[in-house]
Design a protein around this motif. Structure first.
Motif, mmCIF file in Angstrom:
data_model
loop_
_atom_site.group_PDB
_atom_site.id
_atom_site.type_symbol
_atom_site.label_atom_id
_atom_site.label_comp_id
_atom_site.label_asym_id
_atom_site.label_seq_id
_atom_site.Cartn_x
_atom_site.Cartn_y
_atom_site.Cartn_z
ATOM 1 N N ILE A 1 4.221 69.675 77.546
ATOM 2 C CA ILE A 1 3.246 68.616 77.294
ATOM 3 C C ILE A 1 3.062 67.690 78.486
ATOM 4 O O ILE A 1 1.946 67.304 78.811
ATOM 5 C CB ILE A 1 3.599 67.834 76.001
ATOM 6 N N LEU A 2 4.137 67.332 79.170
ATOM 7 C CA LEU A 2 4.006 66.391 80.286
ATOM 8 C C LEU A 2 3.253 67.006 81.462
ATOM 9 O O LEU A 2 2.441 66.331 82.096
ATOM 10 C CB LEU A 2 5.377 65.876 80.709
ATOM 11 N N THR B 1 -0.556 65.718 82.824
ATOM 12 C CA THR B 1 -0.873 65.384 84.224
ATOM 13 C C THR B 1 -2.245 65.937 84.590
ATOM 14 O O THR B 1 -3.070 65.241 85.182
ATOM 15 C CB THR B 1 0.205 65.961 85.167
ATOM 16 N N THR B 2 -2.505 67.176 84.208
ATOM 17 C CA THR B 2 -3.793 67.799 84.496
ATOM 18 C C THR B 2 -4.903 67.151 83.681
ATOM 19 O O THR B 2 -5.978 66.842 84.213
ATOM 20 C CB THR B 2 -3.723 69.312 84.195
ATOM 21 N N LEU B 3 -4.668 66.917 82.398
ATOM 22 C CA LEU B 3 -5.686 66.314 81.548
ATOM 23 C C LEU B 3 -6.028 64.895 82.001
ATOM 24 O O LEU B 3 -7.194 64.496 81.984
ATOM 25 C CB LEU B 3 -5.236 66.331 80.088
ATOM 26 N N VAL C 1 1.148 61.459 74.715
ATOM 27 C CA VAL C 1 -0.211 61.039 75.070
ATOM 28 C C VAL C 1 -0.281 59.515 75.195
ATOM 29 O O VAL C 1 -0.875 58.983 76.132
ATOM 30 C CB VAL C 1 -1.234 61.561 74.037
ATOM 31 N N ILE C 2 0.345 58.802 74.279
ATOM 32 C CA ILE C 2 0.270 57.334 74.295
ATOM 33 C C ILE C 2 1.121 56.745 75.416
ATOM 34 O O ILE C 2 0.656 55.920 76.192
ATOM 35 C CB ILE C 2 0.715 56.756 72.934
ATOM 36 N N TYR C 3 2.377 57.161 75.491
ATOM 37 C CA TYR C 3 3.312 56.545 76.425
ATOM 38 C C TYR C 3 3.457 57.304 77.735
ATOM 39 O O TYR C 3 4.059 56.791 78.678
ATOM 40 C CB TYR C 3 4.696 56.407 75.777
ATOM 41 N N THR D 1 5.345 59.782 78.507
ATOM 42 C CA THR D 1 6.741 60.009 78.836
ATOM 43 C C THR D 1 7.328 61.003 77.837
ATOM 44 O O THR D 1 6.744 61.250 76.787
ATOM 45 C CB THR D 1 7.539 58.691 78.816
ATOM 46 N N ASP D 2 8.486 61.530 78.139
ATOM 47 C CA ASP D 2 9.170 62.471 77.263
ATOM 48 C C ASP D 2 9.823 61.705 76.124
ATOM 49 O O ASP D 2 10.569 60.757 76.348
ATOM 50 C CB ASP D 2 10.225 63.231 78.066
ATOM 51 N N TRP D 3 9.569 62.096 74.888
ATOM 52 C CA TRP D 3 10.083 61.384 73.729
ATOM 53 C C TRP D 3 11.418 61.933 73.266
ATOM 54 O O TRP D 3 12.028 61.410 72.352
ATOM 55 C CB TRP D 3 9.077 61.437 72.591
ATOM 56 N N THR D 4 11.918 62.969 73.877
ATOM 57 C CA THR D 4 13.157 63.576 73.391
ATOM 58 C C THR D 4 14.357 62.660 73.563
ATOM 59 O O THR D 4 15.376 62.843 72.929
ATOM 60 C CB THR D 4 13.429 64.911 74.102
ATOM 61 N N SER D 5 14.245 61.650 74.406
ATOM 62 C CA SER D 5 15.361 60.722 74.593
ATOM 63 C C SER D 5 15.423 59.673 73.488
ATOM 64 O O SER D 5 16.349 58.884 73.432
ATOM 65 C CB SER D 5 15.232 60.025 75.948
ATOM 66 N N ASN D 6 14.423 59.654 72.599
ATOM 67 C CA ASN D 6 14.327 58.697 71.493
ATOM 68 C C ASN D 6 14.207 57.250 71.940
ATOM 69 O O ASN D 6 14.419 56.339 71.159
ATOM 70 C CB ASN D 6 15.497 58.853 70.512
ATOM 71 N N THR D 7 13.903 57.002 73.197
ATOM 72 C CA THR D 7 13.640 55.644 73.650
ATOM 73 C C THR D 7 12.260 55.619 74.285
ATOM 74 O O THR D 7 11.993 56.322 75.248
ATOM 75 C CB THR D 7 14.689 55.177 74.686
#
Length: 143
Positions: free
Chosen positions: A47-48, A52-54, A88-90, A92-98
């Motif tokens: 997704i990240l 970047t391309t989108l 999409v909103i942030y 960033t990678d959400w897997t870190s839960n922060t």
């Protein structure tokens, strides 16, 4: 800038994710409550890298095909798991839960809001759909 190549690229990205998540909630539930959505093969999208391309394609000044297909690709991604919407909103990678305290001011969402006023409905409609998918999404963290 090679606009014809960018148009083809935007169409390809949109087609790649179209329908991938929208039909996955058709499971019936005997308990009467809404079934939990399952997202097969969601992990095979980086997704990240895709964002970047989108994001770059959203910066095209006024090519309604590139902007429209890019917005549709984002809309289809936001039909998927919660971490796609968070990405999409942030951005960033959400897997870190922060998550960061706020979305970036020069990110994807502010550009989508600008595109709501685009003169072509081929751009404004998918921009609205993407924002709607972000707002109406499931609020649960991924398993």
């Amino acid at each position: 800038q090679n606009l014809p190549l960018q148009r083809i690229g935007a169409w390809c990205l949109s087609s790649m994710v179209e329908g991938r998540y929208s039909n996955s909630s058709n499971d019936s539930s005997s308990s009467g409550s809404a079934p939990k959505r399952k997202y097969p093969d969601a992990e095979d999208i980086d997704i990240l890298s895709l964002l970047t391309t989108l994001r770059r394609m959203l910066q095209v000044e006024d090519d309604e095909e590139i902007l429209g297909f890019t917005c549709w690709a984002l809309s289809h991604l936001c039909d998927g798991p919660a971490y796609h919407i968070a990405a999409v909103i942030y951005e960033t990678d959400w897997t870190s839960n922060t998550l960061p305290p706020a979305a970036p001011q020069n990110g994807i969402i502010p550009r989508l809001i600008e595109l709501l006023l685009h003169s072509s409905p081929k751009v404004a409609k998918p921009a609205l759909r993407t924002i709607g998918n972000c707002v109406c999404a499931e609020c649960t963290a991924p398993d």
